[in-house]
Design an enzyme around this catalytic site. Structure first.
Site, PDB file in Angstrom:
ATOM      1  N   HIS B 121       0.879  -1.178   0.000  1.00 57.64           N
ATOM      2  CA  HIS B 121       0.000   0.000   0.000  1.00 57.64           C
ATOM      3  C   HIS B 121       0.916   1.228   0.000  1.00 57.64           C
ATOM      4  O   HIS B 121       2.028   1.166   0.524  1.00 57.64           O
ATOM      5  CB  HIS B 121      -0.817  -0.072   1.295  1.00 57.64           C
ATOM      6  CG  HIS B 121      -1.909   0.941   1.429  1.00 57.64           C
ATOM      7  ND1 HIS B 121      -1.673   2.248   1.810  1.00 57.64           N
ATOM      8  CD2 HIS B 121      -3.248   0.833   1.267  1.00 57.64           C
ATOM      9  CE1 HIS B 121      -2.834   2.890   1.871  1.00 57.64           C
ATOM     10  NE2 HIS B 121      -3.805   2.064   1.542  1.00 57.64           N
ATOM     11  N   ASP B 217       2.986  -4.991   7.595  1.00 59.74           N
ATOM     12  CA  ASP B 217       1.758  -4.217   7.493  1.00 59.74           C
ATOM     13  C   ASP B 217       0.600  -5.204   7.682  1.00 59.74           C
ATOM     14  O   ASP B 217       0.326  -6.022   6.802  1.00 59.74           O
ATOM     15  CB  ASP B 217       1.695  -3.535   6.117  1.00 59.74           C
ATOM     16  CG  ASP B 217       0.372  -2.831   5.881  1.00 59.74           C
ATOM     17  OD1 ASP B 217      -0.519  -2.892   6.760  1.00 59.74           O
ATOM     18  OD2 ASP B 217       0.220  -2.212   4.805  1.00 59.74           O
ATOM     19  N   GLN B 220      -4.533  -5.722   6.540  1.00 63.20           N
ATOM     20  CA  GLN B 220      -5.496  -6.630   5.910  1.00 63.20           C
ATOM     21  C   GLN B 220      -5.391  -8.048   6.475  1.00 63.20           C
ATOM     22  O   GLN B 220      -6.051  -8.957   5.988  1.00 63.20           O
ATOM     23  CB  GLN B 220      -5.289  -6.660   4.385  1.00 63.20           C
ATOM     24  CG  GLN B 220      -5.384  -5.313   3.705  1.00 63.20           C
ATOM     25  CD  GLN B 220      -6.810  -4.762   3.672  1.00 63.20           C
ATOM     26  OE1 GLN B 220      -7.787  -5.475   3.927  1.00 63.20           O
ATOM     27  NE2 GLN B 220      -6.934  -3.487   3.354  1.00 63.20           N
ATOM     28  N   LYS B 243     -10.791  -1.221  10.078  1.00 61.84           N
ATOM     29  CA  LYS B 243     -10.960  -2.333   9.136  1.00 61.84           C
ATOM     30  C   LYS B 243     -11.349  -3.617   9.862  1.00 61.84           C
ATOM     31  O   LYS B 243     -11.498  -4.664   9.254  1.00 61.84           O
ATOM     32  CB  LYS B 243      -9.666  -2.563   8.352  1.00 61.84           C
ATOM     33  CG  LYS B 243      -9.310  -1.425   7.393  1.00 61.84           C
ATOM     34  CD  LYS B 243      -8.132  -1.822   6.526  1.00 61.84           C
ATOM     35  CE  LYS B 243      -7.406  -0.661   5.894  1.00 61.84           C
ATOM     36  NZ  LYS B 243      -8.173   0.051   4.875  1.00 61.84           N
ATOM     37  N   CYS B 386      -4.649   2.810  -3.625  1.00 62.61           N
ATOM     38  CA  CYS B 386      -3.410   3.231  -2.950  1.00 62.61           C
ATOM     39  C   CYS B 386      -2.290   2.248  -3.223  1.00 62.61           C
ATOM     40  O   CYS B 386      -1.454   1.976  -2.341  1.00 62.61           O
ATOM     41  CB  CYS B 386      -3.618   3.400  -1.449  1.00 62.61           C
ATOM     42  SG  CYS B 386      -4.818   4.634  -1.049  1.00 62.61           S
TER      43      CYS B 386
END
Lengths: 119, 429
Positions: B121, B217, B220, B243, B386
């Protein structure tokens, strides 16, 4: 939002699509969020009006139709006319129903054409 | 038992109509919807307990402080971390920037190397471009294969020039050496759904770049599958509360205690200080050192409640549910693909993919496809997500993305598939 017939027509048969030979002024404008790109080129009259305008680019139906419709609409306009026409004018040209998520698509070519006067 | 219909009843927004049609919300990778329990927790805080934390001896302040402490404990337990290693930030982006500014900027030197991947991202890409530029470090980028999976092994690298940075691309193995000080990779791609093999990545790093830190990261991953930072082998992990059924404004940076302790603060101000004199200031201990100013107290409390909710569903059940959905959706879309109606991006094996279906309707820009689907109440994301470089890797301007979560049903996927067929008709293709 529905896609009006006029938008589809301009999308499938874009007007003034292409390039100009020198002398010309050119501007390239991108939409970073969706990858759309438009390159406009034109010539101005001595009193600073758009005399001829061509454009090329890749993008969605809205950005393509807006570029095509604007390429007809702005001929004869000077900087002041174009500023007065504004993004609001672009939305009206597209039928008045552009949601906020599509504003950057709708105004991509407009932003490029305004910059022609800065060259 | 994982009962989607029962779960859906907990989400008031799913009652919404979009232009008369029931909302089919397929944009959870951008932000998830919130169960009533989370909404109630936020209202309850403001209605009954609102006060600043760590500021007063009065009852409300003590209540608010306890509620934030409890939320921190819930987060820690959820990712199997120590409580003082959990730093509350606004979102994953802020967490990643915290590492960039408070760790990398201080620790990296000229000719050091930062490795990222093409799947990142922008929030795990741009900070590293900036830091590398600033300190004179090099940026290496792990390539992907045609299904958007990271290339772990293989020789041969490519140098990219033309911008301010000279960037080297290749397989992870080919990019690792003793100059590498940081590997910053996503656990699950927000664009293609690719689940990256973090354990194998860690092994390769250990072998070839033993002094490198690993930043994951988790934006997700944490919402969608069981996450255990001790098994992940990472040094830092960032994720967003919004999220994972929590409110916007709540996010987490997790870091190993000894590294966090060695770092300077990111922001200076109230609540992060030890002792302040006009002639100098000392810093508070973890986690307060990294939490200057009044945080999003209600957001943090809401995140804690979201974690309770996710835990009650069971993270392994959530992953199973989403794996089933993505397998189902891929099967249907591949039939369309054979007919030339759509192009599907990303891994084809549900084991390697989160609940993210990325596609284009042939001949139609993703924004136009999304706009047509919206007419039927279907919310999908479109654009570059993104992640401009990974979208360009697949030689397209933009992609449409349907992303799933705990409340997504097979019926909604059927409806999406049915309406995708309508998209080309609008443009008389």
């Amino acid at each position: 939002m529905d896609y009006k017939e006029e938008i589809i027509d301009h999308y499938k048969h874009p007007r003034n699509f292409g390039d100009l030979e020198e002398p010309k002024i050119s501007v390239r404008e991108n939409n970073s969020s969706c990858g759309d790109m438009v390159e406009v080129c034109g010539r101005l009259t001595r009193d600073g009006r758009i005399h001829v305008l061509r454009w090329r680019g890749v993008g969605c139906a809205i950005s393509t139709a807006a570029a095509s419709m604007l390429s007809e609409k702005v001929v004869g306009m000077n900087r002041e006319d174009l500023t007065g026409f504004g993004e609001k004018g672009v939305v009206e040209l597209l039928g008045g129903e552009i949601n906020s998520g599509r504003m950057r698509c709708a105004t991509l070519a407009y932003r490029a054409i305004i910059k022609l006067f800065e060259q | 038992m994982f009962d989607v219909n029962k779960i859906r009843a907990d989400f008031p927004i799913l009652e919404r109509k979009i232009g008369g049609a029931p909302l089919v919300y397929l944009d959870s990778a951008a932000t998830s919807q919130k169960p009533k329990r989370v909404l109630d927790a936020i209202a309850d805080f403001y209605t009954k307990h609102n006060a600043n934390i760590h500021r007063g001896v009065h009852t409300l302040s003590a209540e608010a402080t306890t509620m934030v402490d409890e939320a921190r404990e819930k987060v820690a337990k959820f990712i199997n971390a120590k409580t003082d290693e959990v730093i509350f930030v606004r979102n994953a982006t802020e967490g990643l920037n915290l590492v960039a500014y408070a760790w990398a900027r201080q620790s990296l030197k000229k000719n050091d190397v930062v490795v990222i991947s093409l799947l990142e991202h922008h929030s795990n890409m741009v900070p590293w471009q900036i830091i590398c530029e600033e300190v004179g470090a090099h940026l290496h980028v792990i390539e992907v294969d045609d299904e958007g999976r990271l290339l772990l092994t293989g020789t041969g690298t490519t140098q990219l020039t033309g911008g301010k940075l000279v960037v080297t691309t290749g397989s992870l193995e080919s990019l690792l050496d003793e100059r590498v000080k940081l590997v910053a990779v996503t656990a699950v791609s927000n664009v293609l759904g690719t689940i990256t093999p973090t354990e194998e990545i860690k092994k390769l790093i250990k072998k070839k770049s033993p002094s490198a830190k690993l930043l994951v990261d988790g934006a997700q991953m944490v919402p969608h599958m069981k996450t255990d930072v001790t098994k992940l082998g990472a040094d830092f992990m960032a994720f967003s509360g919004h999220k994972m059924l929590g409110p916007t404004g709540s996010g987490v940076l997790w870091g190993k205690r000894e590294i966090l302790e060695s770092m300077k603060p990111f922001l200076y101000g109230g609540d992060m200080i030890g002792e302040v004199r006009l002639t100098g200031t000392t810093w508070s201990g973890l986690p307060n050192k990294f939490e200057a100013g009044t945080p999003d107290i209600a957001g943090i409390i809401g995140l804690g409640t979201a974690i309770d909710y996710l835990t009650s569903l069971g993270m392994d059940n959530i992953r199973e549910h989403e794996k089933e959905l993505i397998g189902y959706a891929l099967g249907k879309m591949e039939k369309f693909e054979k007919k030339g109606l759509v192009e599907v991006f990303g891994p084809r094996n549900a084991d390697e993919r989160g609940g993210v279906l990325t596609f284009n309707v042939k001949g139609v820009h993703a924004h136009d496809a999304a706009q047509v689907l919206d007419k039927y109440g279907i919310a999908v994301r479109s654009g570059q997500h993104c992640g401009a470089p990974i979208v360009e890797r697949f030689k397209t301007l933009a992609m449409a993305r349907a992303s799933f979560y705990v409340y997504t049903t097979k019926g909604e996927i059927d409806f999406l598939i049915e309406k995708i067929k309508e998209v080309p008709k609008v443009f008389s293709l």
